[in-house]
Design a protein around this motif. Structure first.
Motif, PDB file in Angstrom:
ATOM      1  N   GLY A 205     -18.708 -14.354  -9.690  1.00  0.00           N
ATOM      2  CA  GLY A 205     -19.545 -15.478  -9.318  1.00  0.00           C
ATOM      3  C   GLY A 205     -19.232 -16.788  -9.984  1.00  0.00           C
ATOM      4  N   VAL A 206     -18.146 -16.871 -10.752  1.00  0.00           N
ATOM      5  CA  VAL A 206     -17.785 -18.119 -11.421  1.00  0.00           C
ATOM      6  C   VAL A 206     -16.406 -18.575 -10.941  1.00  0.00           C
ATOM      7  N   LEU A 207     -15.367 -17.869 -11.352  1.00  0.00           N
ATOM      8  CA  LEU A 207     -13.996 -18.212 -10.967  1.00  0.00           C
ATOM      9  C   LEU A 207     -13.177 -16.943 -10.796  1.00  0.00           C
ATOM     10  N   TRP A 208     -12.243 -16.960  -9.846  1.00  0.00           N
ATOM     11  CA  TRP A 208     -11.242 -15.906  -9.752  1.00  0.00           C
ATOM     12  C   TRP A 208     -10.400 -15.916 -11.023  1.00  0.00           C
ATOM     13  N   GLN A 209      -9.934 -14.743 -11.444  1.00  0.00           N
ATOM     14  CA  GLN A 209      -9.246 -14.617 -12.732  1.00  0.00           C
ATOM     15  C   GLN A 209      -7.851 -14.036 -12.559  1.00  0.00           C
ATOM     16  N   TRP A 210      -6.875 -14.775 -13.061  1.00  0.00           N
ATOM     17  CA  TRP A 210      -5.482 -14.347 -12.970  1.00  0.00           C
ATOM     18  C   TRP A 210      -5.253 -13.067 -13.766  1.00  0.00           C
ATOM     19  N   THR A 211      -4.416 -12.197 -13.237  1.00  0.00           N
ATOM     20  CA  THR A 211      -3.969 -11.022 -13.977  1.00  0.00           C
ATOM     21  C   THR A 211      -2.454 -11.067 -14.111  1.00  0.00           C
ATOM     22  N   ALA A 212      -1.934 -10.175 -14.919  1.00  0.00           N
ATOM     23  CA  ALA A 212      -0.493 -10.073 -15.097  1.00  0.00           C
ATOM     24  C   ALA A 212       0.171  -9.240 -14.013  1.00  0.00           C
ATOM     25  N   SER A 213      -0.596  -8.723 -13.071  1.00  0.00           N
ATOM     26  CA  SER A 213      -0.085  -7.784 -12.066  1.00  0.00           C
ATOM     27  C   SER A 213       0.430  -8.502 -10.824  1.00  0.00           C
ATOM     28  N   ALA A 214       1.593  -8.095 -10.384  1.00  0.00           N
ATOM     29  CA  ALA A 214       2.120  -8.590  -9.115  1.00  0.00           C
ATOM     30  C   ALA A 214       1.354  -7.947  -7.963  1.00  0.00           C
ATOM     31  N   TYR A 215       1.244  -8.672  -6.854  1.00  0.00           N
ATOM     32  CA  TYR A 215       0.555  -8.134  -5.680  1.00  0.00           C
ATOM     33  C   TYR A 215       1.517  -7.213  -4.943  1.00  0.00           C
ATOM     34  N   LEU A 216       1.381  -5.921  -5.232  1.00  0.00           N
ATOM     35  CA  LEU A 216       2.227  -4.887  -4.643  1.00  0.00           C
ATOM     36  C   LEU A 216       1.322  -3.818  -4.042  1.00  0.00           C
ATOM     37  N   PRO A 217       1.843  -3.015  -3.110  1.00  0.00           N
ATOM     38  CA  PRO A 217       0.993  -1.978  -2.493  1.00  0.00           C
ATOM     39  C   PRO A 217       0.621  -0.891  -3.484  1.00  0.00           C
ATOM     40  N   TYR A 218      -0.577  -0.360  -3.333  1.00  0.00           N
ATOM     41  CA  TYR A 218      -0.977   0.812  -4.077  1.00  0.00           C
ATOM     42  C   TYR A 218      -0.238   2.032  -3.511  1.00  0.00           C
ATOM     43  N   PRO A 219      -0.137   3.116  -4.286  1.00  0.00           N
ATOM     44  CA  PRO A 219       0.526   4.328  -3.790  1.00  0.00           C
ATOM     45  C   PRO A 219      -0.097   4.805  -2.482  1.00  0.00           C
ATOM     46  N   GLY A 220       0.757   5.108  -1.512  1.00  0.00           N
ATOM     47  CA  GLY A 220       0.305   5.633  -0.239  1.00  0.00           C
ATOM     48  C   GLY A 220       0.011   4.588   0.810  1.00  0.00           C
ATOM     49  N   PHE A 221       0.098   3.316   0.444  1.00  0.00           N
ATOM     50  CA  PHE A 221      -0.203   2.271   1.424  1.00  0.00           C
ATOM     51  C   PHE A 221       0.988   2.017   2.345  1.00  0.00           C
ATOM     52  N   SER A 222       0.689   1.811   3.615  1.00  0.00           N
ATOM     53  CA  SER A 222       1.688   1.333   4.568  1.00  0.00           C
ATOM     54  C   SER A 222       0.971   0.408   5.546  1.00  0.00           C
ATOM     55  N   PRO A 223       1.611  -0.672   5.966  1.00  0.00           N
ATOM     56  CA  PRO A 223       0.947  -1.616   6.883  1.00  0.00           C
ATOM     57  C   PRO A 223       0.571  -0.956   8.197  1.00  0.00           C
ATOM     58  N   GLU A 224      -0.572  -1.344   8.746  1.00  0.00           N
ATOM     59  CA  GLU A 224      -0.998  -0.848  10.037  1.00  0.00           C
ATOM     60  C   GLU A 224      -0.095  -1.404  11.134  1.00  0.00           C
ATOM     61  N   ALA A 225      -0.037  -0.689  12.239  1.00  0.00           N
ATOM     62  CA  ALA A 225       0.745  -1.169  13.377  1.00  0.00           C
ATOM     63  C   ALA A 225       0.041  -2.357  14.032  1.00  0.00           C
ATOM     64  N   GLY A 226       0.819  -3.240  14.621  1.00  0.00           N
ATOM     65  CA  GLY A 226       0.242  -4.365  15.347  1.00  0.00           C
ATOM     66  C   GLY A 226      -0.029  -5.563  14.456  1.00  0.00           C
ATOM     67  N   ALA A 227      -0.819  -6.481  14.997  1.00  0.00           N
ATOM     68  CA  ALA A 227      -1.038  -7.755  14.320  1.00  0.00           C
ATOM     69  C   ALA A 227      -1.716  -7.597  12.966  1.00  0.00           C
ATOM     70  N   VAL A 228      -2.612  -6.604  12.824  1.00  0.00           N
ATOM     71  CA  VAL A 228      -3.316  -6.466  11.559  1.00  0.00           C
ATOM     72  C   VAL A 228      -2.355  -6.161  10.418  1.00  0.00           C
ATOM     73  N   GLY A 229      -1.234  -5.513  10.722  1.00  0.00           N
ATOM     74  CA  GLY A 229      -0.241  -5.206   9.704  1.00  0.00           C
ATOM     75  C   GLY A 229       0.450  -6.430   9.148  1.00  0.00           C
ATOM     76  N   GLU A 230       0.319  -7.558   9.846  1.00  0.00           N
ATOM     77  CA  GLU A 230       0.927  -8.796   9.375  1.00  0.00           C
ATOM     78  C   GLU A 230       0.188  -9.347   8.162  1.00  0.00           C
ATOM     79  N   TYR A 231      -1.091  -8.959   7.999  1.00  0.00           N
ATOM     80  CA  TYR A 231      -1.913  -9.651   7.004  1.00  0.00           C
ATOM     81  C   TYR A 231      -1.464  -9.395   5.576  1.00  0.00           C
ATOM     82  N   ASN A 232      -1.272  -8.122   5.211  1.00  0.00           N
ATOM     83  CA  ASN A 232      -0.984  -7.812   3.817  1.00  0.00           C
ATOM     84  C   ASN A 232       0.479  -7.538   3.524  1.00  0.00           C
ATOM     85  N   GLY A 233       1.100  -6.674   4.311  1.00  0.00           N
ATOM     86  CA  GLY A 233       2.430  -6.200   3.975  1.00  0.00           C
ATOM     87  C   GLY A 233       3.439  -7.306   3.753  1.00  0.00           C
ATOM     88  N   LYS A 234       3.411  -8.334   4.589  1.00  0.00           N
ATOM     89  CA  LYS A 234       4.411  -9.399   4.488  1.00  0.00           C
ATOM     90  C   LYS A 234       4.132 -10.378   3.357  1.00  0.00           C
TER      91      LYS A 234
END
Length: 280
Positions: A205-234
């Motif tokens: 509720g105040v500010l988003w907070q930076w972490t040292a972690s790169a934005y990478l997929p969690y284990p087992g994640f794969s982009p969904e087929a179609g347009a929705v898959g464009e949102y995260n994977g790329k």
């Protein structure tokens, strides 16, 4: 408040991790003050600390949203650590500036130092020196959605990049937390799965907070087929994870497992800094 906790503490029931980008069409006005609760400019204390290495299970086992970036719970190994129980303040940032923080290459990541030099950063975004600091008693002013105002030392510093957050943490002899450390601290500090109002430790509720972690997929994640898959994977390259939420985060988008992401040089979002310490 001290919250001494162990990484082996059983996690709460599974929740959903989704990704948001703080880009609302109608952004509320900047609140009158982002000052911390009554403790003011007190010294930070551990919001959460772990005295031994152990496994932490990040519970993200439900898949209910097309923006979800993981599809099952997974374990993360955490070494002993501690997170401070409030965000870095403008007063602390002024000390960083006065100590030459923006002119000392040893504090900066290589890309960060290149950015500081090429863009001539010398302060957070939307800050500018006051023309007559002797009259006002403050050296800096900031421009926000509420207009120009003097920088208030007790307020959390906002609109800083990951590069700046990392350099500040190094200047303090500390570091940025990993997203798993942040999540463990928030959950074991008693944060609800859905949190909109600012809490005492400023996790939400105040500010988003930076972490040292790169934005990478969690284990087992794969982009969904179609347009929705464009949102995260790329977008899973050259992005850093932010945790928590800001005062402008839409209702229902704030919980301790939420993963926001931005490039490391971004300063326009409502971003802040919480630092971590090793406890070896």
């Amino acid at each position: 408040m001290h919250c001494i906790c162990s990484a082996s503490t059983p996690p709460p029931p599974p929740t959903t991790t989704a990704t948001t980008v703080d880009r609302t069409a109608r952004v509320p006005r900047w609140p009158p003050s982002l000052r911390p609760p009554p403790q003011g400019s007190r010294e930070p204390r551990p919001a959460c600390s772990s005295s031994r290495a152990d496994w932490w299970r990040s519970d993200t086992s439900e898949l209910v949203s097309p923006t979800t970036t993981s599809c099952r719970g997974h374990q993360v190994w955490l070494e002993p650590f501690a997170l401070e129980d409030r965000l870095v303040t403008c007063g602390e940032w002024c000390e960083f500036i006065e100590d030459g923080g923006y002119q000392r290459p040893e504090l900066w990541l290589s890309d960060g130092w290149h950015t500081v030099q090429s863009l001539r950063w010398d302060s957070p975004a939307y800050w500018s020196p006051l023309e007559d600091p002797a009259v006002s008693g403050a050296r800096w002013q900031r421009y926000s959605l509420g207009g120009a105002a003097e920088v208030v030392p007790e307020e959390p510093v906002a609109h800083v990049s990951h590069y700046e957050a990392d350099a500040f943490a190094r200047w303090k002899g500390a570091r940025l937390p990993s997203e798993a450390e942040w999540e463990l601290a928030a959950v074991l500090h008693g944060q609800p799965r859905s949190a909109m109002a600012p809490d005492a430790a400023q996790f939400h509720g105040v500010l988003w907070q930076w972490t040292a972690s790169a934005y990478l997929p969690y284990p087992g994640f794969s982009p969904e087929a179609g347009a929705v898959g464009e949102y995260n994977g790329k977008f899973m390259v050259n992005q850093q994870v932010l945790r928590g939420s800001s005062f402008a985060t839409p209702a229902g988008h704030a919980r301790s497992t939420y993963r926001n992401f931005f490039p490391a040089g971004s300063r326009w979002p409502f971003t802040g800094v919480r630092i971590a310490h090793d406890r070896h």
